[in-house]
Design a protein around this motif. Structure first.
Motif, PDB file in Angstrom:
ATOM      1  N   PRO A 174       0.836  -1.214   0.000  1.00 30.42           N
ATOM      2  CA  PRO A 174       0.000   0.000   0.000  1.00 30.42           C
ATOM      3  C   PRO A 174       0.865   1.258   0.000  1.00 30.42           C
ATOM      4  N   GLU A 175       0.429   2.249  -0.755  1.00 34.85           N
ATOM      5  CA  GLU A 175       1.171   3.504  -0.801  1.00 34.85           C
ATOM      6  C   GLU A 175       1.284   4.115   0.592  1.00 34.85           C
ATOM      7  N   GLU A 176       0.250   3.897   1.395  1.00 37.16           N
ATOM      8  CA  GLU A 176       0.224   4.489   2.731  1.00 37.16           C
ATOM      9  C   GLU A 176      -0.630   3.615   3.632  1.00 37.16           C
ATOM     10  N   ALA A 177      -0.122   3.331   4.818  1.00 37.45           N
ATOM     11  CA  ALA A 177      -0.925   2.627   5.818  1.00 37.45           C
ATOM     12  C   ALA A 177      -1.749   3.672   6.564  1.00 37.45           C
ATOM     13  N   THR A 178      -3.050   3.649   6.355  1.00 41.93           N
ATOM     14  CA  THR A 178      -3.889   4.726   6.878  1.00 41.93           C
ATOM     15  C   THR A 178      -4.627   4.296   8.129  1.00 41.93           C
ATOM     16  N   LEU A 179      -4.832   5.249   8.998  1.00 46.53           N
ATOM     17  CA  LEU A 179      -5.609   5.069  10.223  1.00 46.53           C
ATOM     18  C   LEU A 179      -6.655   6.171  10.302  1.00 46.53           C
ATOM     19  N   PRO A 180      -7.782   5.907  10.942  1.00 45.27           N
ATOM     20  CA  PRO A 180      -8.736   6.999  11.173  1.00 45.27           C
ATOM     21  C   PRO A 180      -8.039   8.126  11.947  1.00 45.27           C
ATOM     22  N   ALA A 181      -8.149   9.337  11.431  1.00 45.66           N
ATOM     23  CA  ALA A 181      -7.432  10.460  12.050  1.00 45.66           C
ATOM     24  C   ALA A 181      -8.405  11.568  12.418  1.00 45.66           C
ATOM     25  N   PRO A 184      -6.526  16.318   9.140  1.00 46.49           N
ATOM     26  CA  PRO A 184      -5.858  15.932   7.889  1.00 46.49           C
ATOM     27  C   PRO A 184      -4.341  16.065   8.009  1.00 46.49           C
ATOM     28  N   ARG A 185      -3.651  15.254   7.232  1.00 44.95           N
ATOM     29  CA  ARG A 185      -2.190  15.365   7.168  1.00 44.95           C
ATOM     30  C   ARG A 185      -1.834  16.689   6.495  1.00 44.95           C
ATOM     31  N   ALA A 236      -6.180  -0.118  10.207  1.00 42.25           N
ATOM     32  CA  ALA A 236      -5.116  -0.009   9.210  1.00 42.25           C
ATOM     33  C   ALA A 236      -5.094  -1.186   8.238  1.00 42.25           C
TER      34      ALA A 236
END
Length: 300
Positions: A174-181, A184-185, A236
């Motif tokens: 995956p380009e990015e391992a995402t988590l509920p945030a 925003p980044r 994730a």
């Protein structure tokens, strides 16, 4: 200044400024990487080792209240690596018997492991200089330039094999391992951060160590499996890639050398299929051992 490594050492008691300056000069003389500049030729940087010269150790008088801000300012000064050696030193005085030695090293010439031999050699040299003698240490078996040549030769013969391994292991990552945030980044990194300390009770540490021994793994692997479990259950997904530093000192001759050897590995954990924790730990162990056996390929 993102790649500056500031090391501040509080010194209590009588201090011999001249002996400390000579000891720092001994240190830079011993470790060629601390007197190496990186000019470019036709767009390509290369190492140029400067001859040993006396190191500057300016004495700055300050107060305890103003110390933090002064250290921050001195630590943030950047290096022109094409012409400046990657080390800068200052001695701050906050009283007759209280000094702070600030050593700022650019990351191109040092890493976390290097702090051990750096301060050990500095202490040895300072003790000798206060007694009016030069340090009587044994010459280092290799210098950083030797390691650079060795790494180039190794990659020349083994690069394709290691590339094939990482291409296979990191396929479809995956380009990015995402988590509920909760925010925003940012578009641009601030390069600011902080440290969050977590305490592990002694009985829990004993249990984790016992689990590692029972499964033929390490405490690091147990922690990695736990973090992967937490990230997976937090949203994730089941493909958890973690970036991990590795010391990169695969030969004992490098252990006492100040230099940049650290590398970053991607440790990929598969949490799919509802494995037990011991099963997951087995997956982590297998992946980590394979990654460490292919650690010579630079992360970039």
């Amino acid at each position: 200044a993102t790649y500056n490594i500031p090391l501040a050492l509080r010194l209590k008691g009588a201090l011999d400024h001249q002996a400390l300056q000579l000891a720092l000069t001994d240190l830079v003389t011993r470790h060629e990487g601390l007197r190496t500049v990186f000019p470019t030729h036709e767009g390509t940087p290369h190492q140029r080792i400067l001859p040993p010269t006396a190191i500057d150790l300016p004495l700055i008088t300050t107060t305890e209240e103003g110390l933090t801000a002064r250290l921050a300012d001195l630590s943030a000064a950047t290096f022109d690596l094409a012409v400046q050696p990657p080390i800068r030193t200052h001695l701050l005085s906050v009283g007759e018997q209280e000094h702070i030695l600030l050593v700022v090293i650019h990351h191109i010439a040092s890493d976390g492991w290097s702090n051990g031999p750096l301060f050990r050699d500095l202490a040895t040299a300072y003790e000798a200089r206060t007694e009016g003698t030069a340090p009587g240490w044994e010459p280092l078996p290799v210098q950083y330039a030797d390691y650079s040549l060795w790494q180039q030769q190794l990659l020349g013969s083994d690069e394709e094999r290691q590339l094939d391994y990482w291409r296979a292991v990191l396929a479809d990552l995956p380009e990015e391992a995402t988590l509920p945030a909760d925010r925003p980044r940012p578009a641009t990194a601030s390069n600011r951060g902080t440290t969050h300390t977590v305490h592990c009770p002694a009985d829990l540490h004993d249990s984790l160590t016992a689990l590692a021994q029972e499964t033929g793994s390490t405490l690091f692997m147990v922690a990695q499996a736990a973090v992967s479990t937490l990230l997976s259950r937090s949203g994730a997904g089941h493909d958890i890639p973690l970036g991990s530093p590795v010391a990169g000192r695969t030969d004992p001759a490098l252990d006492d050398l100040v230099g940049f050897f650290v590398n970053t590995l991607v440790l990929r954990t598969d949490t799919s299929g509802d494995p037990s924790f011991r099963e997951l730990l087995g997956r982590v162990r297998e992946a980590d051992l394979a990654a460490w056996s292919h650690q010579d390929l630079p992360f970039d």
